[in-house]
Each structure stands twice: as C-alpha cells, then as structure tokens.
Design a protein around this motif. Structure first.
Motif, short mmCIF file in Angstrom:
data_model
loop_
_atom_site.label_atom_id
_atom_site.label_comp_id
_atom_site.label_asym_id
_atom_site.label_seq_id
_atom_site.Cartn_x
_atom_site.Cartn_y
_atom_site.Cartn_z
N GLU A 20 -10.52 0.67 -6.13
CA GLU A 20 -11.77 1.26 -5.70
C GLU A 20 -12.23 0.66 -4.37
O GLU A 20 -11.78 -0.39 -3.96
N GLY A 21 -13.18 1.35 -3.73
CA GLY A 21 -13.74 0.84 -2.48
C GLY A 21 -13.34 1.66 -1.29
O GLY A 21 -12.62 2.67 -1.39
N ASN A 22 -13.83 1.25 -0.11
CA ASN A 22 -13.54 1.98 1.12
C ASN A 22 -12.05 1.94 1.43
O ASN A 22 -11.43 0.88 1.41
N LYS A 23 -11.51 3.11 1.73
CA LYS A 23 -10.08 3.21 2.02
C LYS A 23 -9.80 2.95 3.50
O LYS A 23 -10.58 3.35 4.37
N SER A 38 0.85 -1.18 0.00
CA SER A 38 0.00 0.00 0.00
C SER A 38 0.89 1.23 0.00
O SER A 38 2.07 1.18 0.35
N LYS A 39 0.33 2.37 -0.40
CA LYS A 39 1.14 3.59 -0.55
C LYS A 39 1.76 4.01 0.78
O LYS A 39 2.86 4.57 0.81
N ASP A 40 1.10 3.70 1.91
CA ASP A 40 1.67 4.05 3.22
C ASP A 40 2.54 2.94 3.78
O ASP A 40 3.03 3.03 4.92
N LEU A 41 2.73 1.86 3.00
CA LEU A 41 3.58 0.71 3.35
C LEU A 41 3.06 -0.10 4.54
O LEU A 41 3.79 -0.92 5.11
N SER A 42 1.79 0.07 4.90
CA SER A 42 1.23 -0.72 5.99
C SER A 42 0.87 -2.13 5.52
O SER A 42 0.80 -3.06 6.33
N HIS A 43 0.61 -2.29 4.23
CA HIS A 43 0.28 -3.60 3.66
C HIS A 43 1.44 -4.08 2.79
O HIS A 43 2.01 -3.30 2.01
N PHE A 44 1.78 -5.37 2.90
CA PHE A 44 2.88 -5.96 2.13
C PHE A 44 2.49 -7.37 1.70
O PHE A 44 1.92 -8.13 2.47
N ASP A 45 2.81 -7.70 0.46
CA ASP A 45 2.58 -9.05 -0.04
C ASP A 45 3.68 -9.39 -1.05
O ASP A 45 4.06 -8.55 -1.88
N HIS A 46 4.17 -10.61 -0.98
CA HIS A 46 5.21 -11.11 -1.89
C HIS A 46 4.63 -12.37 -2.54
O HIS A 46 4.49 -13.40 -1.90
N ILE A 47 4.26 -12.26 -3.81
CA ILE A 47 3.58 -13.35 -4.50
C ILE A 47 4.28 -13.65 -5.83
O ILE A 47 5.17 -12.90 -6.27
N HIS A 48 3.84 -14.73 -6.47
CA HIS A 48 4.53 -15.20 -7.66
C HIS A 48 3.54 -15.50 -8.78
O HIS A 48 2.83 -16.52 -8.73
N PRO A 49 3.46 -14.62 -9.76
CA PRO A 49 2.53 -14.81 -10.88
C PRO A 49 2.82 -16.08 -11.68
O PRO A 49 3.96 -16.55 -11.74
N PHE A 102 -5.84 -7.11 -2.30
CA PHE A 102 -5.97 -5.70 -1.95
C PHE A 102 -7.03 -5.61 -0.86
O PHE A 102 -8.22 -5.68 -1.14
N PRO A 103 -6.63 -5.47 0.40
CA PRO A 103 -7.60 -5.55 1.50
C PRO A 103 -8.60 -4.41 1.54
O PRO A 103 -9.69 -4.56 2.11
N SER A 104 -8.26 -3.28 0.94
CA SER A 104 -9.17 -2.13 0.95
C SER A 104 -8.90 -1.26 -0.26
O SER A 104 -7.96 -1.51 -1.02
N GLY A 105 -9.72 -0.24 -0.44
CA GLY A 105 -9.49 0.69 -1.53
C GLY A 105 -8.29 1.58 -1.22
O GLY A 105 -7.83 1.66 -0.09
N GLY A 106 -7.80 2.26 -2.24
CA GLY A 106 -6.67 3.17 -2.06
C GLY A 106 -5.57 2.93 -3.07
O GLY A 106 -5.74 2.18 -4.04
#
Length: 288
Positions: A164-167, A110-121, A135-139
């Motif tokens: 989109e969605g609640n931030k 997330s832009k504030d770096l509170s959310h992090f995920d490391h995944i493999h397409p 993406f747990p929330s909008g933003g």
C-alpha cells in the motif's frame, strides 16, 4: 561315427568361444554408456541447482511456502515479513542446508525491476523465517525465497505482493546499449559469449577503478564467493541465481556460467565486495 562326434565337439567349442566374446564386448559397451550417462546427469543437476527457479533435479518438490506480513504493509515503513516453509501435508520443514553461508536467500524486486534487494531472513525454527524487507514505495513486488531443505533439492518459491501507499513512477525495462557502468567508484564491464536461448554461456564481469582504470584485484569473499549474480526476466517469471565458476577469485574478472530459459529482456544484478562494502551493478540484456 567317431569323426562325426569329434566334429560336433569342435563346432560346439567354437560357438561357446564366440558367445563368450560377444557377451564380453556388450558388457564393456554397456558399462561405458552408463558411466557417460551418469556423468552427464550429475553435471546437469549441478547446473540446474545453481540457477533454476524451481526444483530441477530428480527429487520431487515437497515444499510449500506462505508469505505473510505482520500488520499493515505500506511502502516506506518497516514491514516484518514471515516466511513459513511446510511440506505438502502442511507440516513444518525444520532442517535446511547452509548455502553460501545462509539458510535462506530472499530476493525482492519491484514489478518493473527498478528496485532490487538481496537479504537473508532469520530462522526462528519450526520452518519459520522472519525478515523486514525494504519496500521504498507502494506497488507490486515479487519475492523469491531461495533455500535447500535437508535431503531435498534446491528450491525457489515466489510470491507477488501488493504494498500500500504512494506508487513510484513505472520505469519501462529497456536494453542497455553499453554494458559498462560505474557504481561506487568501480567501472564494471559485462561480457557475454554466444548469447542464445537455452544455451550455456559465460558471463564475465571485469572490474576496474573508475578513476585510475587500474584492475581491481582485491575483491573480498561475499557470502563465500567472489560474487553472486541474479537475473530475472522482464515478466518476472524466470529467476536465475548464479554462483561463480571460480569462487575464490579476487578480480579483476569474475566469471559465471548460466543459460537463459526463454528469449526476451532480462535484468542482471552482479554483487561483489571490496573493503567490507558490497556493491551491486545492474545490466539489462535482450536474449534472442
């Protein structure tokens, strides 16, 4: 006349020996300089490939990446994402190197770096990767696609996307006063030596059992190494993906070498595995 001729011959012989000796000395010095220069260049390229955001070796970056969602992208929902890798002529890049067991690593924050995920397409061929990020929330979120085309340099392409969605409430990034945290029953301490902008440093994660305080010595390989570290600057412009100095280590210490390109706040995520479960430890530091 004979004496003059003999003198001339001796003088010419001395000059020839002197010139040959000088030529040999210069050749030896030149070879040594080249060896030293090539070694330094190789070391620098390896270090850059480990953790620089963009292509950082002498090979030209010839890649472009398009991130596109399939359908509406709203927080809290399953949102398939396509990642198309092309060259600058718009032609698909079809072949990629396996790096730490995967063709592509995708970091989502997330832009504030509170959310992090490391995944493999998943690779579908013809330059197309697909994945469904969380993406747990909008933003606003920053995506970093980390990959190596065959015959080219390590490449990272990023994209800022709006979901989109609640931030969620914005969480200001602040420096951690203590670099010891407890996550999933593990007590993890981070130590950094001579922290300074643009200078190589060693990050050491020491991992103990949170209850017994006993060192954990049975860390398992996670993506082919004892652990992985991602560091991102507070403005999300600088991205470091760091691999361990001793990949086959099992704990309690895991060491990583890197350098921070500019001063400011950075959030660091260390990822390790024990008993088949990956655990992630975040720290926020201030680089002077």
């Amino acid at each position: 006349m004979k004496r003059s001729f003999l003198t001339l011959v001796v003088f010419s012989l001395v000059i020839t020996i002197f010139l040959v000796a000088c030529s040999k000395d210069e050749s030896t010095d030149h070879e040594n300089m080249n060896h030293s220069s090539n070694t330094k260049q190789k070391e620098t390229s390896h270090e850059d490939m480990d953790h620089d955001e963009t292509t950082s070796t002498s090979k030209e970056d010839n890649t472009t990446v398009e991130f596109s969602f399939k359908g509406e992208h709203e927080g809290g929902k399953q949102i398939p994402l396509n990642i198309q890798v092309n060259n600058k002529k718009g032609q698909p890049i079809k072949d990629f190197e396996v790096e730490h067991e995967k063709l592509m690593h995708l970091i989502v924050v997330s832009k504030d770096l509170s959310h992090f995920d490391h995944i493999h397409p998943d690779y579908k061929g013809n330059g197309l990767f697909t994945v469904t990020p969380n993406f747990p929330s909008g933003g606003e979120y920053k995506l970093y696609a980390d990959f190596v085309p065959i015959g080219a340099s390590k490449t990272v392409k990023s994209e800022l996307v709006t979901i989109e969605g609640n931030k969620a409430k914005n969480t200001p990034l602040t420096e951690d006063e203590e670099l010891t945290k407890v996550v999933d029953g593990k007590e993890v301490t981070l130590k950094l030596d001579h922290l300074m902008t643009g200078m190589d440093l060693t990050m050491t994660f020491t991992i103990k059992d949170a209850k017994t305080k006993q060192p954990i010595n049975n860390l398992q390989q996670y993506l082919g190494a004892v652990g992985h570290v991602v560091a991102i600057s507070g403005d999300t412009e600088s991205y470091l993906h760091v691999h361990p100095m001793e990949e086959k280590a099992t704990g309690p210490n895991a060491k990583f070498m890197t350098s921070f390109p500019k001063s400011g706040l950075y959030k660091i995520w260390g990822q390790f595995q024990q008993d088949g479960k990956v655990f992630t430890i975040p720290f926020t530091i201030n680089v002077p």
